[in-house]
Design a protein around this motif. Structure first.
Motif, mmCIF file in Angstrom:
data_model
loop_
_atom_site.group_PDB
_atom_site.id
_atom_site.type_symbol
_atom_site.label_atom_id
_atom_site.label_comp_id
_atom_site.label_asym_id
_atom_site.label_seq_id
_atom_site.Cartn_x
_atom_site.Cartn_y
_atom_site.Cartn_z
ATOM 1 N N GLY A 167 0.818 -1.211 0.000
ATOM 2 C CA GLY A 167 0.000 0.000 0.000
ATOM 3 C C GLY A 167 0.847 1.253 0.000
ATOM 4 O O GLY A 167 1.899 1.311 0.636
ATOM 5 N N THR A 168 0.372 2.284 -0.719
ATOM 6 C CA THR A 168 1.000 3.603 -0.705
ATOM 7 C C THR A 168 0.037 4.559 -0.012
ATOM 8 O O THR A 168 -1.129 4.674 -0.425
ATOM 9 C CB THR A 168 1.299 4.107 -2.122
ATOM 10 O OG1 THR A 168 2.130 3.149 -2.790
ATOM 11 C CG2 THR A 168 2.013 5.449 -2.080
ATOM 12 N N ILE A 169 0.514 5.220 1.027
ATOM 13 C CA ILE A 169 -0.354 6.021 1.889
ATOM 14 C C ILE A 169 0.069 7.481 1.809
ATOM 15 O O ILE A 169 1.178 7.853 2.192
ATOM 16 C CB ILE A 169 -0.270 5.509 3.338
ATOM 17 C CG1 ILE A 169 -0.762 4.059 3.400
ATOM 18 C CG2 ILE A 169 -1.089 6.397 4.267
ATOM 19 C CD1 ILE A 169 -0.517 3.374 4.729
ATOM 20 N N PHE A 170 -0.835 8.325 1.278
ATOM 21 C CA PHE A 170 -0.592 9.759 1.173
ATOM 22 C C PHE A 170 -1.152 10.454 2.403
ATOM 23 O O PHE A 170 -2.315 10.266 2.764
ATOM 24 C CB PHE A 170 -1.243 10.311 -0.097
ATOM 25 C CG PHE A 170 -0.537 9.925 -1.365
ATOM 26 C CD1 PHE A 170 0.286 10.828 -2.021
ATOM 27 C CD2 PHE A 170 -0.704 8.656 -1.905
ATOM 28 C CE1 PHE A 170 0.938 10.474 -3.188
ATOM 29 C CE2 PHE A 170 -0.053 8.288 -3.079
ATOM 30 C CZ PHE A 170 0.775 9.197 -3.727
ATOM 31 N N MET A 171 -0.327 11.276 3.044
ATOM 32 C CA MET A 171 -0.728 12.004 4.251
ATOM 33 C C MET A 171 -0.340 13.475 4.105
ATOM 34 O O MET A 171 0.673 13.794 3.472
ATOM 35 C CB MET A 171 -0.054 11.406 5.490
ATOM 36 C CG MET A 171 -0.290 9.917 5.680
ATOM 37 S SD MET A 171 0.652 9.205 7.071
ATOM 38 C CE MET A 171 -0.286 9.856 8.452
ATOM 39 N N PRO A 172 -1.133 14.410 4.679
ATOM 40 C CA PRO A 172 -0.752 15.831 4.636
ATOM 41 C C PRO A 172 0.579 16.066 5.338
ATOM 42 O O PRO A 172 0.887 15.408 6.336
ATOM 43 C CB PRO A 172 -1.891 16.524 5.382
ATOM 44 C CG PRO A 172 -3.016 15.546 5.391
ATOM 45 C CD PRO A 172 -2.399 14.183 5.375
ATOM 46 N N SER A 173 1.342 16.994 4.834
ATOM 47 C CA SER A 173 2.658 17.272 5.417
ATOM 48 C C SER A 173 2.610 17.653 6.898
ATOM 49 O O SER A 173 3.515 17.293 7.650
ATOM 50 C CB SER A 173 3.357 18.394 4.621
ATOM 51 O OG SER A 173 3.612 17.958 3.299
ATOM 52 N N PRO A 174 1.561 18.376 7.387
ATOM 53 C CA PRO A 174 1.533 18.727 8.822
ATOM 54 C C PRO A 174 1.081 17.589 9.735
ATOM 55 O O PRO A 174 0.912 17.812 10.934
ATOM 56 C CB PRO A 174 0.519 19.886 8.882
ATOM 57 C CG PRO A 174 0.276 20.306 7.482
ATOM 58 C CD PRO A 174 0.520 19.112 6.638
ATOM 59 N N THR A 175 0.880 16.381 9.212
ATOM 60 C CA THR A 175 0.440 15.268 10.050
ATOM 61 C C THR A 175 1.388 15.094 11.240
ATOM 62 O O THR A 175 2.605 15.079 11.057
ATOM 63 C CB THR A 175 0.403 13.958 9.239
ATOM 64 O OG1 THR A 175 -0.512 14.103 8.159
ATOM 65 C CG2 THR A 175 -0.062 12.789 10.107
ATOM 66 N N PRO A 176 0.859 15.001 12.462
ATOM 67 C CA PRO A 176 1.730 14.831 13.636
ATOM 68 C C PRO A 176 2.690 13.651 13.468
ATOM 69 O O PRO A 176 2.317 12.605 12.945
ATOM 70 C CB PRO A 176 0.737 14.582 14.774
ATOM 71 C CG PRO A 176 -0.504 15.278 14.346
ATOM 72 C CD PRO A 176 -0.556 15.096 12.847
ATOM 73 N N LYS A 177 3.926 13.848 13.917
ATOM 74 C CA LYS A 177 4.960 12.832 13.780
ATOM 75 C C LYS A 177 4.546 11.508 14.405
ATOM 76 O O LYS A 177 4.864 10.431 13.889
ATOM 77 C CB LYS A 177 6.255 13.338 14.423
ATOM 78 C CG LYS A 177 7.437 12.384 14.274
ATOM 79 C CD LYS A 177 8.688 12.963 14.919
ATOM 80 C CE LYS A 177 9.863 12.000 14.794
ATOM 81 N NZ LYS A 177 11.081 12.551 15.458
ATOM 82 N N GLN A 178 3.814 11.601 15.517
ATOM 83 C CA GLN A 178 3.392 10.387 16.210
ATOM 84 C C GLN A 178 2.533 9.510 15.307
ATOM 85 O O GLN A 178 2.659 8.288 15.294
ATOM 86 C CB GLN A 178 2.624 10.774 17.486
ATOM 87 C CG GLN A 178 2.134 9.599 18.313
ATOM 88 C CD GLN A 178 0.677 9.254 18.024
ATOM 89 O OE1 GLN A 178 0.006 9.957 17.280
ATOM 90 N NE2 GLN A 178 0.223 8.171 18.590
ATOM 91 N N TYR B 269 -5.428 13.768 -0.802
ATOM 92 C CA TYR B 269 -6.398 12.989 -1.577
ATOM 93 C C TYR B 269 -6.178 13.178 -3.079
ATOM 94 O O TYR B 269 -6.157 12.209 -3.849
ATOM 95 C CB TYR B 269 -7.809 13.415 -1.193
ATOM 96 C CG TYR B 269 -8.902 12.800 -2.038
ATOM 97 C CD1 TYR B 269 -9.318 11.495 -1.832
ATOM 98 C CD2 TYR B 269 -9.517 13.537 -3.043
ATOM 99 C CE1 TYR B 269 -10.318 10.930 -2.601
ATOM 100 C CE2 TYR B 269 -10.517 12.989 -3.824
ATOM 101 C CZ TYR B 269 -10.913 11.684 -3.591
ATOM 102 O OH TYR B 269 -11.900 11.131 -4.376
ATOM 103 N N LYS B 270 -6.000 14.419 -3.509
ATOM 104 C CA LYS B 270 -5.783 14.688 -4.934
ATOM 105 C C LYS B 270 -4.518 14.007 -5.434
ATOM 106 O O LYS B 270 -4.496 13.415 -6.519
ATOM 107 C CB LYS B 270 -5.706 16.196 -5.169
ATOM 108 C CG LYS B 270 -7.028 16.915 -4.942
ATOM 109 C CD LYS B 270 -6.856 18.426 -5.022
ATOM 110 C CE LYS B 270 -8.161 19.150 -4.679
ATOM 111 N NZ LYS B 270 -7.983 20.628 -4.655
ATOM 112 N N ALA B 271 -3.444 14.066 -4.642
ATOM 113 C CA ALA B 271 -2.185 13.430 -5.040
ATOM 114 C C ALA B 271 -2.333 11.914 -5.107
ATOM 115 O O ALA B 271 -1.790 11.256 -6.008
ATOM 116 C CB ALA B 271 -1.076 13.809 -4.060
#
Length: 435
Positions: free
Chosen positions: A116-127, A153-155
């Motif tokens: 799986g490839t998981i896209f997350m927003p850059s400000p997502t907490p490090k934890q 989501y768009k990416a």
């Protein structure tokens, strides 16, 4: 802010070129529950002594924060990925998430041995990022991109379309909704009495649409109340407008429930089955996080505190009633504690920021400390600016009060002695620039 839901017919709407009329089926939800046996925990429905006493009601907490991935998202993610064909599994999956869905997907990928490839927003907490890495291991690749879930989501959709992979939507998917609906099944099975109210957090609407369907079918007298953060009222706005509406700007602090647009499927279900949509200020959410930690020894993320934060708005309605609040997740980064405390103090009217103009003479600071500040006032922030005139020099000062009623007397003393410059709390643009 309350929005009443009308009994509108949601039977047909457009998703691209696809017409859909999806409403969850009880048998499919029960099948999802079987799929999740041994994967998702049967989380407790726990009475809360503190909140029950406060509201003179039987308040129970559905502790989805105790899932292995520390949120209910494991239910929908595993149910969806487990439903894929062998051919689809071989292609691999793609998802976008602010954190909790990503952990559920990562867990499912590792358990089912699917890449799986998981896209997350850059400000997502490090934890949250570290948790995704831990649960997914070699089967999860993380890509950080954009500022919001919608950017991620768009990416993710671009990669998904380019490589022919299977997209696992965080909320607007039939199998996702059916998986989240199992929370509702468990509550009904666990409760010894008929439930009058269920408060459910709303981000994209997957949990709310699944849970509200179960209660509509099995306990139709139960009122399901959806709760959103005040700064991201996407479902509230859509129901008020009677059409799914994209918000141009949202407050991202409650990251597990902050989306600019809810799902098409989830919107159709929620506008039909939710009793109300309500919003709660982010500062109130922060105070609830602190209260849960200090009084209940429960660690929650901002989205997990939404439902308890809104009970004040329903104090008269829920008196003497059986009430369930969904505690949706506990993926909170400890580095956010200072911000949470700050937001809570601002919300309670105990933290205030000023531009103070100190006279350019000896003893001015001592005068401010001894004669302007109250005996229990505390300076928590002080930044002196370079002198710009012979008469006075400005400083940005943060002051914490013991009682919000002490604010006006403090301002009056500042003005009477010519220290007052600007009050910053009610000037958001200037506040964000200076603090």
């Amino acid at each position: 802010m309350h929005f009443e839901t009308g009994l509108l017919n949601p039977n047909t709407f457009i998703l691209g070129d696809l017409k859909t009329t999806f409403f969850p089926d009880l048998e499919q939800i029960k099948e999802a529950a079987k799929t999740l046996e041994g994967v998702a925990a049967l989380t407790p429905l726990m009475p809360s002594l503190n909140y029950s006493r406060k509201f003179d009601a039987n308040v129970m907490l559905k502790r989805e924060d105790l899932q292995q991935v520390r949120s209910y998202k494991i239910r929908g993610a595993f149910n969806k990925i487990n439903s894929l064909t062998e051919e689809e599994r071989a292609k691999g999956i793609v998802c976008a998430s602010a954190g909790n869905h990503a952990q559920g997907v990562a867990f499912a990928c590792a358990k089912l041995k699917i890449n799986g490839t998981i896209f997350m927003p850059s400000p997502t907490p490090k934890q949250k990022i570290e948790q995704v890495e831990m649960f997914g291991g070699e089967y999860a690749k993380i890509v950080l991109t954009g500022d919001t879930f919608d950017d991620a989501y768009k990416a993710s959709k671009i990669e998904c379309d380019a490589l022919g992979k299977i997209f696992v939507h965080p909320f607007d998917d039939e199998k996702i909704i059916e998986g989240q609906a199992t929370v509702g099944l468990e509550i009904i099975e666990q409760s010894k009495e008929e439930i009058d109210y269920v408060f459910v957090p709303v981000g994209g609407g997957g949990l709310a649409s699944g849970l509200s369907t179960v209660f509509h079918l099995l306990s139709p007298n139960t009122k399901i109340i959806g709760v959103e953060p005040e700064g991201a009222p996407s479902m509230s706005t859509s129901i008020f407008n009677k059409e799914n509406t994209t918000l141009s700007l949202i407050e991202k602090f409650v990251d597990g429930a902050a989306v600019q647009r809810v799902g098409e499927r989830t919107f159709a279900i929620c506008k039909e089955y939710l009793e109300k949509m309500v919003t709660v200020p982010e500062g109130k959410v922060c105070q609830t996080i602190l209260d849960l930690y200090n009084k209940e020894a429960i660690v929650v993320e901002p989205a997990g505190a939404l439902t308890l934060s809104v009970l004040d708005q329903f104090a008269d309605e829920i008196k003497g009633k059986n009430v369930v609040c969904i505690v949706s997740g506990s993926n909170n980064d400890i580095t956010r504690t200072a911000e949470i405390k700050e937001r809570a103090l601002l919300y309670r009217g105990l933290k205030h920021y000023f531009i103070i103009r100190f006279p350019q003479r000896a003893g001015a600071l001592r005068e401010f400390l001894n004669e302007i500040l109250g005996p229990e006032d505390d300076i928590t922030f002080f930044e002196y600016k370079k002198k710009t005139s012979r008469e006075d020099g400005p400083a940005v000062v943060g002051i914490e009060l013991k009682d919000r009623k002490d604010l006006q007397p403090l301002i009056d003393r500042m003005k009477s002695r010519n220290f007052f410059g600007e009050y910053l709390n009610d000037k958001p643009d200037l506040f964000e620039f200076l603090i």
